[in-house]
Design a protein around this motif. Structure first.
Motif, short mmCIF file in Angstrom:
data_model
loop_
_atom_site.label_atom_id
_atom_site.label_comp_id
_atom_site.label_asym_id
_atom_site.label_seq_id
_atom_site.Cartn_x
_atom_site.Cartn_y
_atom_site.Cartn_z
N LEU A 210 -5.47 4.89 -0.43
CA LEU A 210 -5.47 5.02 -2.00
C LEU A 210 -6.76 5.91 -2.40
O LEU A 210 -7.92 5.54 -1.80
CB LEU A 210 -5.01 3.62 -2.78
CG LEU A 210 -3.87 3.00 -2.18
CD1 LEU A 210 -3.62 1.84 -3.34
CD2 LEU A 210 -2.62 3.96 -2.37
N PRO A 211 -6.52 6.46 -3.60
CA PRO A 211 -7.68 7.04 -3.98
C PRO A 211 -8.45 5.98 -4.74
O PRO A 211 -9.98 6.77 -4.86
CB PRO A 211 -7.16 8.00 -5.15
CG PRO A 211 -6.04 7.55 -5.64
CD PRO A 211 -5.32 6.72 -4.55
N TYR A 212 -8.57 5.01 -4.89
CA TYR A 212 -9.24 4.10 -5.52
C TYR A 212 -8.79 2.73 -5.19
O TYR A 212 -7.48 2.46 -5.06
CB TYR A 212 -9.85 4.14 -7.06
CG TYR A 212 -8.45 4.29 -8.05
CD1 TYR A 212 -7.77 5.26 -8.12
CD2 TYR A 212 -8.27 2.87 -8.69
CE1 TYR A 212 -6.55 5.39 -8.92
CE2 TYR A 212 -7.15 3.22 -9.42
CZ TYR A 212 -6.18 4.22 -9.73
OH TYR A 212 -5.26 3.93 -10.47
N SER A 213 -9.71 1.63 -5.42
CA SER A 213 -9.25 0.25 -5.35
C SER A 213 -8.53 -0.23 -6.53
O SER A 213 -8.93 -0.04 -7.59
CB SER A 213 -10.65 -0.40 -5.49
OG SER A 213 -10.38 -1.76 -4.71
N SER A 214 -7.13 -0.70 -6.23
CA SER A 214 -6.37 -1.06 -7.29
C SER A 214 -6.88 -2.07 -8.13
O SER A 214 -7.55 -2.98 -7.46
CB SER A 214 -4.98 -1.48 -6.64
OG SER A 214 -4.51 -0.83 -5.64
N ILE A 215 -6.57 -1.87 -9.30
CA ILE A 215 -7.08 -3.19 -10.27
C ILE A 215 -5.78 -3.71 -10.79
O ILE A 215 -4.79 -3.07 -11.31
CB ILE A 215 -7.70 -2.35 -11.61
CG1 ILE A 215 -8.88 -1.80 -11.22
CG2 ILE A 215 -7.86 -3.43 -12.85
CD1 ILE A 215 -9.59 -0.86 -12.32
N VAL A 216 -5.82 -4.91 -10.46
CA VAL A 216 -4.51 -5.88 -10.34
C VAL A 216 -4.79 -7.01 -11.13
O VAL A 216 -5.57 -7.85 -10.26
CB VAL A 216 -3.91 -6.24 -8.89
CG1 VAL A 216 -2.66 -7.20 -9.12
CG2 VAL A 216 -3.63 -5.03 -7.93
N ALA A 217 -4.84 -7.12 -12.37
CA ALA A 217 -5.47 -8.19 -13.17
C ALA A 217 -4.25 -8.93 -13.85
O ALA A 217 -3.65 -8.44 -14.74
CB ALA A 217 -6.40 -7.44 -14.06
N LEU A 218 -4.42 -10.40 -13.81
CA LEU A 218 -3.46 -11.15 -14.62
C LEU A 218 -4.42 -11.72 -15.74
O LEU A 218 -5.76 -12.18 -15.50
CB LEU A 218 -2.84 -12.36 -13.68
CG LEU A 218 -1.97 -11.94 -12.60
CD1 LEU A 218 -1.57 -12.77 -11.63
CD2 LEU A 218 -0.45 -11.37 -13.30
N ASN A 219 -3.79 -12.09 -16.84
CA ASN A 219 -4.33 -12.89 -17.77
C ASN A 219 -5.79 -12.16 -18.50
O ASN A 219 -5.80 -10.97 -18.42
CB ASN A 219 -4.42 -14.12 -17.67
CG ASN A 219 -3.09 -14.82 -17.14
OD1 ASN A 219 -1.93 -14.11 -17.72
ND2 ASN A 219 -2.80 -15.75 -16.35
N GLU A 220 -6.69 -13.12 -18.44
CA GLU A 220 -7.94 -12.50 -18.91
C GLU A 220 -8.61 -11.65 -17.90
O GLU A 220 -9.57 -10.94 -18.68
CB GLU A 220 -8.95 -13.81 -18.88
CG GLU A 220 -8.72 -14.92 -20.03
CD GLU A 220 -7.67 -15.82 -19.73
OE1 GLU A 220 -7.18 -15.90 -18.30
OE2 GLU A 220 -7.64 -16.82 -20.19
N HIS A 221 -8.28 -11.78 -16.71
CA HIS A 221 -8.79 -10.42 -16.00
C HIS A 221 -8.43 -9.15 -16.29
O HIS A 221 -9.34 -8.20 -16.00
CB HIS A 221 -8.36 -10.64 -14.36
CG HIS A 221 -8.80 -12.08 -13.60
ND1 HIS A 221 -7.88 -12.61 -12.79
CD2 HIS A 221 -9.70 -12.83 -14.06
CE1 HIS A 221 -8.63 -13.76 -12.44
NE2 HIS A 221 -9.61 -13.63 -13.22
N ALA A 222 -7.43 -8.98 -17.11
CA ALA A 222 -7.21 -7.40 -17.67
C ALA A 222 -8.34 -7.11 -18.51
O ALA A 222 -8.55 -5.95 -18.76
CB ALA A 222 -6.03 -7.61 -18.60
N ALA A 223 -9.14 -7.98 -19.06
CA ALA A 223 -10.41 -7.61 -20.03
C ALA A 223 -11.54 -7.14 -19.19
O ALA A 223 -12.60 -6.64 -19.73
CB ALA A 223 -10.66 -8.73 -20.72
#
Ligand code: GLY
Ligand code: MN
Ligand code: MN
Length: 442
Positions: A210-223
């Motif tokens: 993949l071109p970059y490391s996926s950001i997979v963020a539940l709840n507060e991690h989305a901040a």
């Protein structure tokens, strides 16, 4: 590979060869050598991070896995590639050249970089692009990474050829089933780790590709804007989900973000819908001659409107922007160029090569140019509840304009970002991401 790919790629290389030859003539070079790169182990270790060839190289030959290879440009001659296929039984050597790309240049298959080392010392004025530690020899008599020449190559890369647009479009199509699978896994209460596995399985690409490391963020991690972990266990509750994940096609990137709310999160769902509408209005303004800095400033006004409508901020949108309040909710830039690098080159340079640094109030803005046909940009507005930035807002004189109870209610959802990849044309913009979501059905 379809015939069309061979044709598109051959035209792409011709275009770039002509760009490179004019830059070489102007700067007095007879020969340009571009090293692919090679895997480099970690410090005091024999293990290397996932390998990808240098983007300068990949923007000229569609070989993101090539290592120890060398590309040469000489005026009036076909580009030449020393393609390294080492005799190696520890690793799988790269595959044989395929005619759809190999027919467009002179390819010599070699089994070691030793086969091309003498090119670095050959007579004539030459430039070399690469890293000394990866070349494993000194640069010989070549000019190493000459700034002016690289600036000219970077500038050419800002206007995507039909081949590059095709690849970015296909990378978007490839990512779509992943985004759908990830959304399903979220609605079923999966962990971040399991959502990532669902994503990769549907995209049919390994994380390393993949071109970059996926950001997979539940709840507060989305901040956390570039949240880098994926927890293996599901959290106690699923309120929200932000996924920023792409795919690659012949070394070209897709960079896509979607945000979801669980069914019981009406207030956050309304923020997502408002952001989605604002994002589409911004995408519609991705047109030739538009100043991206102004579009970024307009994004702050759109974020302010959402803050007001969501009852987060009691202040007129223009005044919120003026006071810097929106920077506490939207601390990154509207977008960036995308291509052989996810954050593609020359975003802070005018076409004549002069510097275009980001405005002092918007230091994270990666693109400060006027848009031109052929540019492909991301449009990724966001609105986040980031404790560190909210604390600073609370401590400021504007605190009394904020409904802190509304902020507290949305804090567990972390934030929203919606990101598409958009092509600038002579006329209407082409939203490659939304187009991919329409084309690719489950
Ligand atoms: N995925 C990183 C970015 O959106 O810029
Ligand atoms: Mn992006
Ligand atoms: Mn992204």
């Amino acid at each position: 590979m379809p015939r069309q790919d061979a044709l598109l790629y051959a035209r792409h290389l011709e275009r770039r060869q002509s760009d490179i030859e004019s830059a070489m003539a102007e700067l007095g070079y007879d020969r340009l050598l571009i090293h692919s790169g090679r895997p480099m182990p970690r410090f005091f270790d024999d293990q290397a991070p996932p390998y990808r060839a240098n983007a300068v190289f990949v923007s000229l030959v569609p070989l993101p896995e090539a290592a120890d290879s060398l590309l040469e440009f000489r005026p009036g001659r076909r580009p030449r590639l020393w393609y390294c296929q080492p005799g190696d039984y520890w690793h799988l050597p790269p595959p044989d050249p395929e005619s759809w790309w190999a027919d467009a240049l002179d390819v010599e298959v070699v089994d070691s970089p030793k086969a091309w080392r003498d090119r670095l010392d050959a007579p004539a004025a030459r430039a070399l692009i690469g890293r000394v530690e990866e070349l494993q020899v000194d640069a010989g008599r070549a000019d190493l990474n000459p700034e002016q020449l690289i600036a000219r190559l970077d500038e050419a890369r800002t206007r995507k050829t039909a081949w590059e647009r095709h690849c970015i479009g296909l990378a978007n199509e490839r990512a779509v089933p992943g985004h759908r699978a990830a959304a399903r896994a979220f609605s079923q209460g999966a962990s971040e780790h399991d959502i990532q596995l669902a994503y990769l399985s549907a995209v049919r690409q390994d994380q390393d590709a993949l071109p970059y490391s996926s950001i997979v963020a539940l709840n507060e991690h989305a901040a956390v804007l570039h949240y880098q972990h994926r927890q293996s266990m599901p959290p106690a509750r699923h309120s929200s989900f932000l996924i920023d994940a792409g795919a690659s096609q012949a070394g070209y990137a897709a960079d896509i973000t979607r945000t979801y709310a669980m069914a019981d999160q009406d207030e956050f769902a309304a923020v997502i819908s408002a952001m989605d509408r604002a994002q589409q209005r911004l995408c519609d303004q991705v047109r030739a001659d538009v100043d991206f800095v102004e579009l970024h400033q307009e994004t702050h006004r759109a974020v302010a409107v959402i803050c007001e409508q969501a009852g987060l901020v009691r202040m007129a949108p223009e005044d919120q922007v003026e006071a810097g309040i929106t920077s506490h909710f939207f601390p990154h830039g509207l977008g960036h160029f995308i291509g052989a690098q996810v954050h593609d080159v020359a975003g802070h340079r005018a076409p004549d090569g002069s510097a275009l640094p980001p405005p002092t109030r918007h230091p994270a803005l990666r693109l400060t140019r006027r848009l031109e046909p052929g540019n492909v940009v991301t449009i990724e507005p966001g609105l986040y509840f980031i404790p560190m930035l909210l604390d600073a807002l609370k401590a400021s004189s504007y605190s009394r304009h904020i409904d802190w109870q509304a902020v507290e209610r949305l804090l567990p959802c972390g934030g929203v970002r919606i990101e598409d990849n958009v092509l600038v044309t002579e006329g209407d913009p082409v939203n490659l991401t939304r187009q991919a979501f329409e084309t690719i059905q489950d």
